[in-house]
Design a protein around this motif. Sequence first.
Motif, PDB file in Angstrom:
ATOM      1  N   UNK A 215       0.719  -1.147  -0.029  1.00  0.00           N
ATOM      2  CA  UNK A 215       0.144   0.289   0.072  1.00  0.00           C
ATOM      3  C   UNK A 215       0.810   1.240   0.004  1.00  0.00           C
ATOM      4  N   UNK A 216       2.210   1.281   0.499  1.00  0.00           N
ATOM      5  CA  UNK A 216       3.000   2.377   0.853  1.00  0.00           C
ATOM      6  C   UNK A 216       3.836   2.649  -0.439  1.00  0.00           C
ATOM      7  N   UNK A 217       3.431   1.878  -1.510  1.00  0.00           N
ATOM      8  CA  UNK A 217       4.401   2.372  -2.521  1.00  0.00           C
ATOM      9  C   UNK A 217       4.106   3.770  -3.330  1.00  0.00           C
ATOM     10  N   UNK A 218       2.849   4.380  -2.813  1.00  0.00           N
ATOM     11  CA  UNK A 218       2.846   5.636  -3.313  1.00  0.00           C
ATOM     12  C   UNK A 218       3.439   6.738  -2.532  1.00  0.00           C
ATOM     13  N   UNK A 219       4.183   6.144  -1.353  1.00  0.00           N
ATOM     14  CA  UNK A 219       4.895   7.111  -0.474  1.00  0.00           C
ATOM     15  C   UNK A 219       6.317   7.340  -1.004  1.00  0.00           C
ATOM     16  N   UNK A 220       6.356   8.600  -1.217  1.00  0.00           N
ATOM     17  CA  UNK A 220       7.633   9.179  -2.024  1.00  0.00           C
ATOM     18  C   UNK A 220       9.242   8.589  -1.260  1.00  0.00           C
ATOM     19  N   UNK A 221       9.097   8.548   0.104  1.00  0.00           N
ATOM     20  CA  UNK A 221      10.255   8.329   0.891  1.00  0.00           C
ATOM     21  C   UNK A 221      10.065   7.086   1.685  1.00  0.00           C
ATOM     22  N   UNK A 222       9.479   6.059   1.248  1.00  0.00           N
ATOM     23  CA  UNK A 222       8.972   4.997   2.247  1.00  0.00           C
ATOM     24  C   UNK A 222      10.392   4.201   2.172  1.00  0.00           C
ATOM     25  N   UNK A 223      10.766   3.427   3.343  1.00  0.00           N
ATOM     26  CA  UNK A 223      11.819   2.539   3.598  1.00  0.00           C
ATOM     27  C   UNK A 223      11.144   1.308   4.168  1.00  0.00           C
ATOM     28  N   UNK A 224      11.633  -0.022   3.904  1.00  0.00           N
ATOM     29  CA  UNK A 224      11.291  -1.116   4.372  1.00  0.00           C
ATOM     30  C   UNK A 224      12.271  -1.813   5.010  1.00  0.00           C
ATOM     31  N   UNK A 225      11.957  -2.285   6.453  1.00  0.00           N
ATOM     32  CA  UNK A 225      12.959  -3.257   7.124  1.00  0.00           C
ATOM     33  C   UNK A 225      12.056  -4.333   7.503  1.00  0.00           C
ATOM     34  N   UNK A 226      12.501  -5.664   7.115  1.00  0.00           N
ATOM     35  CA  UNK A 226      11.711  -6.750   7.612  1.00  0.00           C
ATOM     36  C   UNK A 226      12.709  -7.679   8.272  1.00  0.00           C
ATOM     37  N   UNK A 227      12.152  -8.307   9.383  1.00  0.00           N
ATOM     38  CA  UNK A 227      12.823  -8.740  10.483  1.00  0.00           C
ATOM     39  C   UNK A 227      12.762 -10.105  10.374  1.00  0.00           C
ATOM     40  N   UNK A 228      13.819 -10.970  10.056  1.00  0.00           N
ATOM     41  CA  UNK A 228      13.722 -12.330   9.601  1.00  0.00           C
ATOM     42  C   UNK A 228      13.271 -13.143  11.056  1.00  0.00           C
ATOM     43  N   UNK A 229      12.461 -14.116  10.857  1.00  0.00           N
ATOM     44  CA  UNK A 229      11.899 -15.025  11.792  1.00  0.00           C
ATOM     45  C   UNK A 229      11.397 -14.341  13.042  1.00  0.00           C
ATOM     46  N   UNK A 230      10.595 -13.076  12.671  1.00  0.00           N
ATOM     47  CA  UNK A 230       9.950 -12.399  13.739  1.00  0.00           C
ATOM     48  C   UNK A 230       8.555 -12.418  13.572  1.00  0.00           C
ATOM     49  N   UNK A 231       7.709 -12.123  14.608  1.00  0.00           N
ATOM     50  CA  UNK A 231       6.206 -11.995  14.657  1.00  0.00           C
ATOM     51  C   UNK A 231       5.930 -10.744  14.348  1.00  0.00           C
ATOM     52  N   UNK A 232       4.689 -10.357  14.972  1.00  0.00           N
ATOM     53  CA  UNK A 232       4.148  -8.971  15.028  1.00  0.00           C
ATOM     54  C   UNK A 232       4.852  -8.109  16.203  1.00  0.00           C
ATOM     55  N   UNK A 233       5.298  -8.534  17.210  1.00  0.00           N
ATOM     56  CA  UNK A 233       5.489  -7.709  18.492  1.00  0.00           C
ATOM     57  C   UNK A 233       6.870  -7.154  18.509  1.00  0.00           C
ATOM     58  N   UNK A 234       7.380  -6.625  17.361  1.00  0.00           N
ATOM     59  CA  UNK A 234       8.567  -6.297  16.998  1.00  0.00           C
ATOM     60  C   UNK A 234       9.369  -5.269  18.204  1.00  0.00           C
ATOM     61  N   UNK A 235       8.613  -4.247  18.693  1.00  0.00           N
ATOM     62  CA  UNK A 235       9.343  -3.280  19.587  1.00  0.00           C
ATOM     63  C   UNK A 235       9.631  -4.063  20.946  1.00  0.00           C
ATOM     64  N   UNK A 236       8.929  -5.135  21.232  1.00  0.00           N
ATOM     65  CA  UNK A 236       9.279  -5.934  22.358  1.00  0.00           C
ATOM     66  C   UNK A 236      10.142  -7.068  22.332  1.00  0.00           C
ATOM     67  N   UNK A 237       9.867  -8.066  21.177  1.00  0.00           N
ATOM     68  CA  UNK A 237      10.623  -9.043  20.945  1.00  0.00           C
ATOM     69  C   UNK A 237      11.789  -8.803  20.230  1.00  0.00           C
ATOM     70  N   UNK A 238      11.891  -7.682  19.488  1.00  0.00           N
ATOM     71  CA  UNK A 238      13.275  -7.649  18.609  1.00  0.00           C
ATOM     72  C   UNK A 238      13.643  -6.139  18.905  1.00  0.00           C
ATOM     73  N   UNK A 239      13.754  -5.770  19.863  1.00  0.00           N
ATOM     74  CA  UNK A 239      13.937  -4.305  20.286  1.00  0.00           C
ATOM     75  C   UNK A 239      15.196  -3.796  19.760  1.00  0.00           C
ATOM     76  N   UNK A 240      16.365  -4.607  19.643  1.00  0.00           N
ATOM     77  CA  UNK A 240      17.606  -4.195  19.531  1.00  0.00           C
ATOM     78  C   UNK A 240      17.738  -4.032  17.849  1.00  0.00           C
ATOM     79  N   UNK A 241      16.760  -4.637  17.056  1.00  0.00           N
ATOM     80  CA  UNK A 241      16.783  -4.505  15.363  1.00  0.00           C
ATOM     81  C   UNK A 241      16.023  -3.369  15.499  1.00  0.00           C
ATOM     82  N   UNK A 242      14.824  -3.097  16.268  1.00  0.00           N
ATOM     83  CA  UNK A 242      13.939  -2.054  16.018  1.00  0.00           C
ATOM     84  C   UNK A 242      14.561  -0.657  16.328  1.00  0.00           C
ATOM     85  N   UNK A 243      15.430  -0.700  17.346  1.00  0.00           N
ATOM     86  CA  UNK A 243      16.062   0.481  17.979  1.00  0.00           C
ATOM     87  C   UNK A 243      17.100   1.040  16.934  1.00  0.00           C
ATOM     88  N   UNK A 244      17.937  -0.151  16.495  1.00  0.00           N
ATOM     89  CA  UNK A 244      19.100   0.419  15.638  1.00  0.00           C
ATOM     90  C   UNK A 244      18.360   0.894  14.229  1.00  0.00           C
TER      91      UNK A 244
END
Length: 259
Positions: A215-244
């Motif tokens: 859906x966000x292809x129309x956003x001119x400055x969109x960046x995508x980060x996909x976290x491998x082997x992760x579910x939905x709760x990224x801020x809690x379960x993968x905080x190191x990746x999210x924070x960086x």
Amino acid sequence: MGYFINEDGQRIFYEDQGVGHALIFIHPPGMGRKVFAYQHELSQHFRLILPDLSGHGDSDTLTGNPGIEDYAKELLELVDHLKLDQVFIFGYSAGGSVAQEFAIQFPDRVKGLILSGAFPKVNTRLLKLEFLAGMKWLKHNPLSLARLLSSSHFKHHETKVEQFHHILKSDVDVWYAFYRNSLTYDCTRQLYKLSMPLLLLYGTRAEWINHQAPFYHSCPQANLVVVDKAYHQLPATHSDVVNQAVIDFFKRSYVHKNK
């Protein structure tokens, strides 16, 4: 930490720590600011603002049916109260609906938008079923739903218990309304207005949510980060990746851009 009184006379609680560019975190229905327990270390790089939206956590409740637009307005009142010209906004899950609405309505106040597991609308059957199941569960047993949410996010006992008790402070009617209004929210036709730098965070195992990224292809400055082997709760379960990712996003979209 502090309160401010919004236009409707509610006390809105927020945490305010660190210095630098302001970064405001928007929580999902029911969970309150404690869901961002592992983002506090970002205060070494930003001025972190973590509010409890009205009806959640330590904030007051005056209406049992706040809409997404109401929360966006409440966020604007907070930004004005803190005398902030522009801010970075981080919206997690359905909290991303509030973050997107704020950025669409008040784009001149947003330096950058970060969305973790967010969506412009509920467009898959599985996601809709998850919303409906959560709403039904909330009506019948909010205690066990609070226990599930805290356990699915945090493994450390003390953090999990703190999150559980914070969730139980939320007004059940407001919690339910936030679910319902997020279920029907749709900003797909306005995504082109998100011209500010945009960071999208998703986990590879959150299959229903990964349908949202296109859906966000129309956003001119969109960046995508996909976290491998992760579910939905990224801020809690993968905080190191999210924070960086947040730090890198800031450097890429603001520091380097303004050199």
